[in-house]
Motif scaffolding. Structure first.
Motif: not given
Length: 65
Positions: A48-60, A63-65
């Motif tokens: 539950k703690y890691l999921l938002p971190i992972v989602v934010a990193n994937k979104e970031r 956006s680089k592409w």
């Protein structure tokens, strides 16, 4: 109930490479719990703690592409 998950199991749940979790541990982004034999493990609360971190990193990354 707070289940225990091995490194690979948690990586699969989060849809990331196991080395990503190892990197988080090394860089103190998220410290994994350790067994008596020093193996990393994670719990449902960790998920539950890691999921938002992972989602934010994937979104970031998107956006680089």
């Amino acid at each position: 109930m707070n289940n225990k998950y091995k490194l690979g199991e948690m990586a699969r749940r989060l849809d990331i490479h196991p080395q990503t979790l190892q990197r988080y541990d090394k860089k103190n982004i998220f410290k994994a719990k350790r067994t008596i034999t020093n193996r990393r493990y994670y719990t449902d609360d960790d998920y539950k703690y890691l999921l938002p971190i992972v989602v934010a990193n994937k979104e970031r990354q998107k956006s680089k592409w």
